[in-house]
Design an enzyme around this catalytic site. Structure first.
Site, short mmCIF file in Angstrom:
data_model
loop_
_atom_site.label_atom_id
_atom_site.label_comp_id
_atom_site.label_asym_id
_atom_site.label_seq_id
_atom_site.Cartn_x
_atom_site.Cartn_y
_atom_site.Cartn_z
N PRO A 10 25.73 41.61 36.13
CA PRO A 10 25.62 42.79 35.29
C PRO A 10 26.87 43.39 34.60
CG PRO A 10 25.34 43.30 37.68
CD PRO A 10 25.41 41.78 37.55
N ASN A 11 26.70 43.86 33.42
CA ASN A 11 27.56 44.32 32.59
C ASN A 11 28.68 43.38 32.15
OD1 ASN A 11 26.84 47.16 33.14
ND2 ASN A 11 27.58 46.87 34.97
N ARG A 18 34.55 46.84 27.33
CA ARG A 18 34.53 47.62 28.82
C ARG A 18 35.64 47.50 29.42
NH1 ARG A 18 32.02 45.05 34.12
NH2 ARG A 18 32.06 46.96 35.34
N TYR A 23 39.49 43.86 32.57
CA TYR A 23 38.59 42.84 32.07
C TYR A 23 39.16 42.26 30.70
CZ TYR A 23 35.70 44.92 35.61
OH TYR A 23 35.30 45.74 36.81
N ASN A 75 30.08 34.44 38.15
CA ASN A 75 30.66 35.68 38.13
C ASN A 75 29.47 36.59 38.48
OD1 ASN A 75 31.95 38.16 38.09
ND2 ASN A 75 33.19 37.75 36.14
N ALA A 78 29.01 43.18 39.78
CA ALA A 78 28.67 44.05 41.09
C ALA A 78 27.93 43.50 41.99
CB ALA A 78 28.18 45.15 40.37
N HIS A 81 29.17 42.25 45.56
CA HIS A 81 29.35 43.21 46.93
C HIS A 81 28.08 43.74 47.34
CE1 HIS A 81 33.27 43.20 44.62
NE2 HIS A 81 32.42 43.85 43.46
N ASP A 88 21.74 34.20 49.46
CA ASP A 88 20.81 33.38 50.07
C ASP A 88 20.34 32.26 49.25
OD1 ASP A 88 20.95 34.66 52.59
OD2 ASP A 88 19.16 36.00 52.19
N GLU A 99 33.02 30.83 42.51
CA GLU A 99 33.09 32.09 42.24
C GLU A 99 34.10 32.52 41.56
OE1 GLU A 99 33.46 36.56 44.81
OE2 GLU A 99 33.27 34.55 45.76
N HIS A 101 36.06 35.86 39.06
CA HIS A 101 36.05 37.13 38.53
C HIS A 101 37.29 37.25 37.76
CE1 HIS A 101 33.34 38.42 41.60
NE2 HIS A 101 34.18 37.57 42.48
N LEU A 102 37.26 38.17 36.69
CA LEU A 102 38.29 38.41 35.61
C LEU A 102 39.42 39.25 36.38
CD1 LEU A 102 35.39 39.07 33.62
CD2 LEU A 102 37.39 38.35 32.22
N SER A 103 39.01 40.16 37.25
CA SER A 103 39.91 41.01 37.75
C SER A 103 40.33 40.68 39.22
CB SER A 103 39.77 42.55 37.76
OG SER A 103 38.52 42.94 38.75
N ARG A 108 41.44 45.83 44.09
CA ARG A 108 40.63 46.78 43.65
C ARG A 108 40.30 47.94 44.64
NH1 ARG A 108 37.57 45.39 38.86
NH2 ARG A 108 37.33 47.68 38.71
N ARG A 112 34.99 47.19 46.33
CA ARG A 112 35.07 45.89 45.60
C ARG A 112 35.74 44.58 46.20
NH1 ARG A 112 33.27 47.38 40.36
NH2 ARG A 112 33.90 49.54 39.62
#
Length: 149
Positions: A10-11, A18, A23, A75, A78, A81, A88, A99, A101-103, A108, A112
Site C-alpha cells: 500500500p501507498n 509522498r 521515501y 516491499n 505498511a 507491520h 503465512d 524484503e 524498504h526505502l527507509s 523509524r 514501524r
C-alpha cells in the site's frame, strides 16, 4: 532464465510525491522500469505488481509457484507491520524472497520497527531509498545463480 516477482504494498504507488524526506523522489514506475532492465540484462524476467489491497497481494503470492516464479522481492509497505496473512502466504509458497524498504524501518517510529517478514526472508535491505530496490535485485540475481536457476 528465472522469473522474479516484484511486489509492492500500500501507498507505494505514491512514490515520488509522498513524504519525499523518507521515501525519495523516484516514482515506482521509474524504479520498476530500471529493475526490469537489470533482470533482462542478467537473463531473467521481472513481473511486478503494486496493490493497496492485501487480498490482491495474497493472490499473487499464492499463484507464484504455478507461474514458475523462482524469486520474490517484496516491499510490503505498511503490511510489513500488520500482515500475518502475507507472512503465512510467503511461508506456504516456499519461494526465496528479499524484503526491501526505502527507509530504515529500524530507525523509524516504534510501530514501524517490527516486521512480520524479516525472520523468514533470505535478506532485508532497508534505508537506501530507491537504491534499496537495486541492491535487492543484485542480491536476487546472485542468489538465483547460486540456486542454479
Amino acid at each position: 532464465m528465472a522469473k522474479i516477482l516484484l511486489l509492492n504494498g500500500p501507498n507505494l504507488n505514491l512514490l515520488g510525491s509522498r513524504e519525499t524526506d523518507h521515501y525519495g523522489t523516484d516514482s515506482l514506475s521509474s524504479i520498476t522500469e530500471s529493475l526490469v532492465m537489470k533482470a533482462t540484462k542478467a537473463g531473467h524476467s521481472l513481473i511486478h505488481l503494486q496493490s493497496n489491497a492485501e487480498h490482491t497481494l495474497l493472490e499473487w503470492i499464492q499463484a507464484a509457484p504455478k507461474e514458475g516464479t523462482s524469486f520474490i522481492i517484496i516491499n510490503p509497505g505498511a503490511f510489513t507491520h500488520t500482515s500475518i496473512a502475507l507472512r503465512d502466504a510467503m511461508i506456504a509458497v516456499n519461494i526465496p524472497f528479499i524484503e526491501v524498504h526505502l527507509s530504515n524501518i529500524a530507525a523509524r517510529e516504534i510501530f514501524r520497527q517490527k516486521s512480520y517478514f524479516s525472520d523468514i526472508a533470505r535478506g532485508v535491505i532497508s534505508g537506501f531509498g530507491s537504491f534499496s530496490y537495486h541492491v535487492a535485485m543484485y542480491a536476487a540475481i546472485e542468489e538465483l545463480s547460486r540456486l542454479e536457476i
